[in-house]
Write a protein that holds these residues in place. Structure first.
Motif, PDB file in Angstrom:
ATOM      1  N   VAL A 136       0.851  -1.188   0.000  1.00  0.00           N
ATOM      2  CA  VAL A 136       0.000   0.000   0.000  1.00  0.00           C
ATOM      3  C   VAL A 136       0.886   1.238   0.000  1.00  0.00           C
ATOM      4  O   VAL A 136       1.667   1.452   0.936  1.00  0.00           O
ATOM      5  CB  VAL A 136      -0.939   0.013   1.221  1.00  0.00           C
ATOM      6  CG1 VAL A 136      -1.779   1.283   1.238  1.00  0.00           C
ATOM      7  CG2 VAL A 136      -1.828  -1.227   1.216  1.00  0.00           C
ATOM      8  N   ALA A 137       0.782   2.034  -1.050  1.00  0.00           N
ATOM      9  CA  ALA A 137       1.542   3.283  -1.134  1.00  0.00           C
ATOM     10  C   ALA A 137       0.906   4.327  -0.225  1.00  0.00           C
ATOM     11  O   ALA A 137      -0.319   4.453  -0.158  1.00  0.00           O
ATOM     12  CB  ALA A 137       1.589   3.778  -2.571  1.00  0.00           C
ATOM     13  N   LEU A 138       1.745   5.061   0.487  1.00  0.00           N
ATOM     14  CA  LEU A 138       1.271   6.092   1.405  1.00  0.00           C
ATOM     15  C   LEU A 138       1.406   7.460   0.767  1.00  0.00           C
ATOM     16  O   LEU A 138       2.348   7.718   0.005  1.00  0.00           O
ATOM     17  CB  LEU A 138       2.074   6.058   2.710  1.00  0.00           C
ATOM     18  CG  LEU A 138       2.056   4.753   3.509  1.00  0.00           C
ATOM     19  CD1 LEU A 138       2.939   4.882   4.739  1.00  0.00           C
ATOM     20  CD2 LEU A 138       0.628   4.390   3.918  1.00  0.00           C
ATOM     21  N   THR A 139       0.463   8.321   1.069  1.00  0.00           N
ATOM     22  CA  THR A 139       0.600   9.703   0.632  1.00  0.00           C
ATOM     23  C   THR A 139       1.701  10.381   1.448  1.00  0.00           C
ATOM     24  O   THR A 139       2.195   9.836   2.438  1.00  0.00           O
ATOM     25  CB  THR A 139      -0.724  10.458   0.806  1.00  0.00           C
ATOM     26  OG1 THR A 139      -1.038  10.529   2.216  1.00  0.00           O
ATOM     27  CG2 THR A 139      -1.853   9.740   0.078  1.00  0.00           C
ATOM     28  N   GLN A 140       2.069  11.576   1.012  1.00  0.00           N
ATOM     29  CA  GLN A 140       3.135  12.280   1.716  1.00  0.00           C
ATOM     30  C   GLN A 140       2.762  12.563   3.166  1.00  0.00           C
ATOM     31  O   GLN A 140       3.579  12.392   4.078  1.00  0.00           O
ATOM     32  CB  GLN A 140       3.458  13.583   0.988  1.00  0.00           C
ATOM     33  CG  GLN A 140       4.589  14.379   1.642  1.00  0.00           C
ATOM     34  CD  GLN A 140       4.908  15.650   0.874  1.00  0.00           C
ATOM     35  OE1 GLN A 140       4.281  15.946  -0.142  1.00  0.00           O
ATOM     36  NE2 GLN A 140       5.877  16.407   1.364  1.00  0.00           N
ATOM     37  N   TRP A 141       1.502  12.962   3.405  1.00  0.00           N
ATOM     38  CA  TRP A 141       1.076  13.262   4.771  1.00  0.00           C
ATOM     39  C   TRP A 141       0.989  12.000   5.621  1.00  0.00           C
ATOM     40  O   TRP A 141       1.358  12.009   6.792  1.00  0.00           O
ATOM     41  CB  TRP A 141      -0.264  13.986   4.749  1.00  0.00           C
ATOM     42  CG  TRP A 141      -0.150  15.439   4.443  1.00  0.00           C
ATOM     43  CD1 TRP A 141      -0.471  16.069   3.271  1.00  0.00           C
ATOM     44  CD2 TRP A 141       0.372  16.454   5.309  1.00  0.00           C
ATOM     45  NE1 TRP A 141      -0.196  17.413   3.353  1.00  0.00           N
ATOM     46  CE2 TRP A 141       0.319  17.677   4.599  1.00  0.00           C
ATOM     47  CE3 TRP A 141       0.870  16.458   6.608  1.00  0.00           C
ATOM     48  CZ2 TRP A 141       0.745  18.880   5.146  1.00  0.00           C
ATOM     49  CZ3 TRP A 141       1.290  17.648   7.158  1.00  0.00           C
ATOM     50  CH2 TRP A 141       1.236  18.842   6.438  1.00  0.00           C
ATOM     51  N   GLN A 142       0.499  10.915   5.035  1.00  0.00           N
ATOM     52  CA  GLN A 142       0.417   9.661   5.775  1.00  0.00           C
ATOM     53  C   GLN A 142       1.805   9.158   6.167  1.00  0.00           C
ATOM     54  O   GLN A 142       2.021   8.747   7.313  1.00  0.00           O
ATOM     55  CB  GLN A 142      -0.308   8.614   4.925  1.00  0.00           C
ATOM     56  CG  GLN A 142      -1.784   8.874   4.742  1.00  0.00           C
ATOM     57  CD  GLN A 142      -2.424   7.913   3.766  1.00  0.00           C
ATOM     58  OE1 GLN A 142      -1.746   7.296   2.942  1.00  0.00           O
ATOM     59  NE2 GLN A 142      -3.746   7.770   3.848  1.00  0.00           N
ATOM     60  N   GLY A 143       2.730   9.185   5.232  1.00  0.00           N
ATOM     61  CA  GLY A 143       4.088   8.757   5.538  1.00  0.00           C
ATOM     62  C   GLY A 143       4.744   9.626   6.587  1.00  0.00           C
ATOM     63  O   GLY A 143       5.450   9.141   7.476  1.00  0.00           O
ATOM     64  N   THR A 144       4.506  10.951   6.499  1.00  0.00           N
ATOM     65  CA  THR A 144       5.093  11.866   7.476  1.00  0.00           C
ATOM     66  C   THR A 144       4.536  11.620   8.869  1.00  0.00           C
ATOM     67  O   THR A 144       5.294  11.539   9.852  1.00  0.00           O
ATOM     68  CB  THR A 144       4.819  13.319   7.055  1.00  0.00           C
ATOM     69  OG1 THR A 144       5.414  13.568   5.777  1.00  0.00           O
ATOM     70  CG2 THR A 144       5.394  14.283   8.077  1.00  0.00           C
ATOM     71  N   LEU A 145       3.208  11.496   8.982  1.00  0.00           N
ATOM     72  CA  LEU A 145       2.594  11.273  10.292  1.00  0.00           C
ATOM     73  C   LEU A 145       3.044   9.947  10.893  1.00  0.00           C
ATOM     74  O   LEU A 145       3.345   9.876  12.095  1.00  0.00           O
ATOM     75  CB  LEU A 145       1.070  11.309  10.163  1.00  0.00           C
ATOM     76  CG  LEU A 145       0.450  12.672   9.844  1.00  0.00           C
ATOM     77  CD1 LEU A 145      -1.055  12.541   9.652  1.00  0.00           C
ATOM     78  CD2 LEU A 145       0.767  13.676  10.950  1.00  0.00           C
ATOM     79  N   LEU A 146       3.100   8.893  10.091  1.00  0.00           N
ATOM     80  CA  LEU A 146       3.519   7.600  10.614  1.00  0.00           C
ATOM     81  C   LEU A 146       4.977   7.620  11.034  1.00  0.00           C
ATOM     82  O   LEU A 146       5.345   7.070  12.078  1.00  0.00           O
ATOM     83  CB  LEU A 146       3.285   6.518   9.553  1.00  0.00           C
ATOM     84  CG  LEU A 146       3.593   5.084   9.973  1.00  0.00           C
ATOM     85  CD1 LEU A 146       2.783   4.689  11.203  1.00  0.00           C
ATOM     86  CD2 LEU A 146       3.327   4.114   8.826  1.00  0.00           C
ATOM     87  N   THR A 147       5.813   8.281  10.254  1.00  0.00           N
ATOM     88  CA  THR A 147       7.238   8.381  10.600  1.00  0.00           C
ATOM     89  C   THR A 147       7.438   9.148  11.898  1.00  0.00           C
ATOM     90  O   THR A 147       8.185   8.722  12.781  1.00  0.00           O
ATOM     91  CB  THR A 147       8.010   9.062   9.460  1.00  0.00           C
ATOM     92  OG1 THR A 147       7.851   8.317   8.247  1.00  0.00           O
ATOM     93  CG2 THR A 147       9.484   9.164   9.800  1.00  0.00           C
ATOM     94  N   VAL A 148       6.785  10.289  12.024  1.00  0.00           N
ATOM     95  CA  VAL A 148       6.920  11.101  13.240  1.00  0.00           C
ATOM     96  C   VAL A 148       6.418  10.328  14.450  1.00  0.00           C
ATOM     97  O   VAL A 148       7.035  10.352  15.531  1.00  0.00           O
ATOM     98  CB  VAL A 148       6.160  12.430  13.077  1.00  0.00           C
ATOM     99  CG1 VAL A 148       6.112  13.185  14.402  1.00  0.00           C
ATOM    100  CG2 VAL A 148       6.825  13.296  12.015  1.00  0.00           C
TER     101      VAL A 148
END
Length: 398
Positions: A136-148
């Protein structure tokens, strides 16, 4: 492997050699807080051990940048620079906290900013393998929130467990060793270069912890403080983020069939990578219990108390050293158990071995007053408390 070992040794050597001067600097700078109610040590001990660990990390990355094979990691990826930027920021916040005791919300904001700095430089989660669905590809905001979120949770989990001499550094070192073995297997065995930065981060992290441990074992001469605990927590999270979502399960081609079936069968392999809390499960569980306990009492989740797992081990009768060794045991069992299960999830012997070792760990927890004794020939290699008492001949008077 030789270059990874050289990087590890250089990091450990620089950290070890700098910790002594850093200890003297911490004493002169007054970074020796008074003993608090939740502390288990009895004498004021200097902090700021994270200074030596940070410069050890910088030395390890600098050496790796000049090695033949590891230089490709810096040439093809911006992740080492992203790690260094985030680590410098979180280290600076930790140093200020060790000296001036800054507010918990300010530290939390600094942790989020450090994670954001790494995301801006490319150290982020791009996709996730979801069982039954596929990649599942993540959007930029999803990836940022999950990373943080992963960075903040991992940093605080390591920070929460830093309550006994040598505990946090030893447990993170064990987790980093299991993580290194796994990422090296992905990079070397399958030729997936996306796992190379995470392997380098794990080697550097092991060097930081091994170089600091001789100064931090009980009785500790110096504490790593928040400058060290938040730093190693960030490096551990960065390694997991570096490989999670950037290594496509289908590239490894371990299974035949559709991508959906491949991802579904690869779930046991991705457990220690998808959630870094798996390889630091003990500090993570301690973190969750602490938040629930403090919130239930109407306190702030960041309010300090004496309810951590290591405090409870001391309360039931374990000595300081034995409590630390028990925590090491469980960290190794979970970390290397997940590693063994990821290599061969179909082996029943691995499951039985984990069950037997878990039973042994429970027995050790229930025998706080049991003191192991070593054979006579090995007494010179162990502390005096583990040696057999020598009987002295009693001479009758007269």
């Amino acid at each position: 492997m030789r270059e990874y070992l050289l990087t590890l040794c250089i990091t450990a050597a620089v950290t070890y050699l700098l910790t002594g001067p850093v200890r003297k600097f911490a004493i002169v700078a007054g970074a020796m807080p008074e003993i608090r109610a939740r502390d288990v040590h009895r004498e004021p001990t200097p902090r700021l051990g994270g200074i030596a660990m940070f410069f050890g990390m910088c030395a390890g990355l600098l050496v790796a940048d000049h090695l033949t094979n590891l230089n490709e990691v810096f040439a093809k990826s911006n992740e080492p620079r992203a790690l260094l930027s985030g680590a410098a920021l979180i280290w600076l916040i930790g140093v200020l906290d060790d000296k001036f005791e800054i507010d918990a919300l300010i530290k939390l904001g600094g942790q989020m900013i450090a994670a954001g700095v790494m995301v801006m430089q490319g150290l982020t989660i791009l996709w996730l393998p979801v069982p039954g669905v596929g990649t599942v590809a993540l959007t930029q905001w999803q990836g940022t929130l999950l990373t943080v979120a992963l960075v903040v949770i991992t940093i605080n989990a390591v920070n929460f467990v830093d309550g006994l001499d040598g505990l946090a550094a030893g447990m993170v070192c064990i987790a980093a060793a299991a993580f290194f073995m796994y990422t090296y297997r992905i990079w070397y065995s399958y030729g997936i270069e996306a796992a190379a930065p995470a392997t380098l981060f794990a080697a550097v992290l092991m060097g930081m912890c091994l170089g600091f441990l001789p100064h931090n074992m009980h009785p500790a001469r110096i504490f790593m403080g928040d400058s060290g605990s938040m730093l190693i927590g960030l490096v551990l999270a960065a390694g997991a983020i570096s490989v999670t979502g950037q290594v496509d399960p289908d590239v490894m081609k371990l299974f035949s069939g559709s991508e959906r079936n491949a991802v579904h069968q690869m779930v046991p392999v991705y457990i220690p990578l998808l959630m870094p809390l798996t390889i630091i499960a003990i500090p993570a569980s301690d973190f969750v219990f602490a938040v629930v306990r403090r919130t239930w009492r109407g306190q702030s989740p960041f309010a300090a108390d004496r309810g951590h797992l290591h405090h409870r081990l001391l309360q039931i009768g374990h000595s300081h050293s034995r409590a630390v060794l028990i925590m090491y045991f469980w960290a190794a069992l979970i970390g290397f158990g997940a590693l063994a299960y990821s290599v061969n999830s179909a082996s029943m012997w691995i499951v039985l071995g984990i069950v037997c070792l878990s039973f042994l760990g429970l027995v050790l927890l229930l025998l706080p007053r049991f003191t192991p004794r070593t054979p006579r020939w090995a007494e010179q290699f162990v502390p005096p408390r583990y040696r057999r008492g020598r009987r002295r001949a009693v001479v009758a008077p007269g």
